[in-house]
Design a protein around this motif. Structure first.
Motif: not given
Length: 251
Positions: A4-19
């Motif tokens: 398994l190789s994980v490279n520069h992983l990024k995860k963004e979510y939009k907040s339910k309360r704001s943009s």
């Protein structure tokens, strides 16, 4: 060999309360060798469960790359991910997720049935049942079992397909100390048989069974500890020290 190789992983979510966007993972980078037993630790909200979900193909990262045996998971279409999960990954959760309408035997067979690979299932089950100490439970139903027994069944279900990676999310979180210890000993035995294990846990005691511990903070790998020749007790002390530094904001 790198499994398994994980490279520069990024995860963004939009907040339910704001943009505003929330960064669950900022820049995760690590590799897992075949046969390793790795624990992932971090305080609540650190991104460890999000990381596991991305590796499990249950969520797609915003950026970066995950490869399993050189296969880029981003290249898979959504319709192909379910079969990939069934054939290459095994899952053990805090909640056992067994179906009460099915017997123990049929719960364990379920991944094979879904992937239409049932040939030799009886032989596979017989070997697993002895290894996991559930040979006398196969005709029972999940609601007739204790929590520890249910987790053994869940582990059997995860292993029946011979997965490349066993992904565990707080696997001892719903168990008392005796059953938790027995489950961790089973993971030790699986690891000794060559199984690659990646386990998210908040428990230093659980993590002390791993051969390497990754500490996640603010969506990044903050620190890691290798077991080396440390005893479980020495590993436990090292983990507790690292968690104290993590929570105290030291580097």
């Amino acid at each position: 060999m790198t499994l398994l190789s994980v490279n520069h992983l990024k995860k963004e979510y939009k907040s339910k309360r704001s943009s505003q966007k929330v960064e669950a993972l900022r820049d995760i980078d690590f590799q897992v060798e075949e046969g390793e037993f790795i624990a992932i630790m971090g305080e609540s909200g650190s991104g460890k469960s999000t990381l596991l979900n991305c590796i499990a193909t249950l969520d797609r990262p915003t950026a970066g790359q995950i490869q399993i045996q050189g296969r880029d998971l981003a290249a898979f279409k959504d319709k192909d991910l379910a079969s990939f999960r069934r054939e290459h990954l095994g899952f053990v959760f805090q909640e056992f997720n067994l179906l009460d309408t099915l017997s123990v035997k049929d719960n364990i067979y379920l991944p094979l049935v879904l992937s239409k690979k049932t040939q030799g299932k009886e032989e596979k089950l017989a070997k697993l049942a002895i290894r996991l100490g559930i040979e006398n439970l196969l005709d029972k139903y999940p609601y007739e079992l204790s929590g520890g027994q249910q987790q053994r069944v869940a582990i059997a279900r995860a292993l029946i397909t011979n997965p490349e990676i066993l992904l565990c999310d707080e696997p001892t979180g719903a168990l008392d100390s005796k059953n938790a210890s027995e489950i961790l000993n089973l993971f030790d035995a699986c690891h000794q048989n060559g199984q690659t294990i990646l386990m998210v846990t908040h428990s230093p005691l659980s993590a002390s069974h791993a051969k390497r511990v990754l500490f996640i903070k603010d969506g990044m790998v903050f620190h890691q500890i290798y077991r080396g020749d440390k005893s479980e007790q020495e590993m436990l002390v090292a983990i507790n020290d690292a968690m104290t530094n993590l929570l105290g904001g030291q580097s």
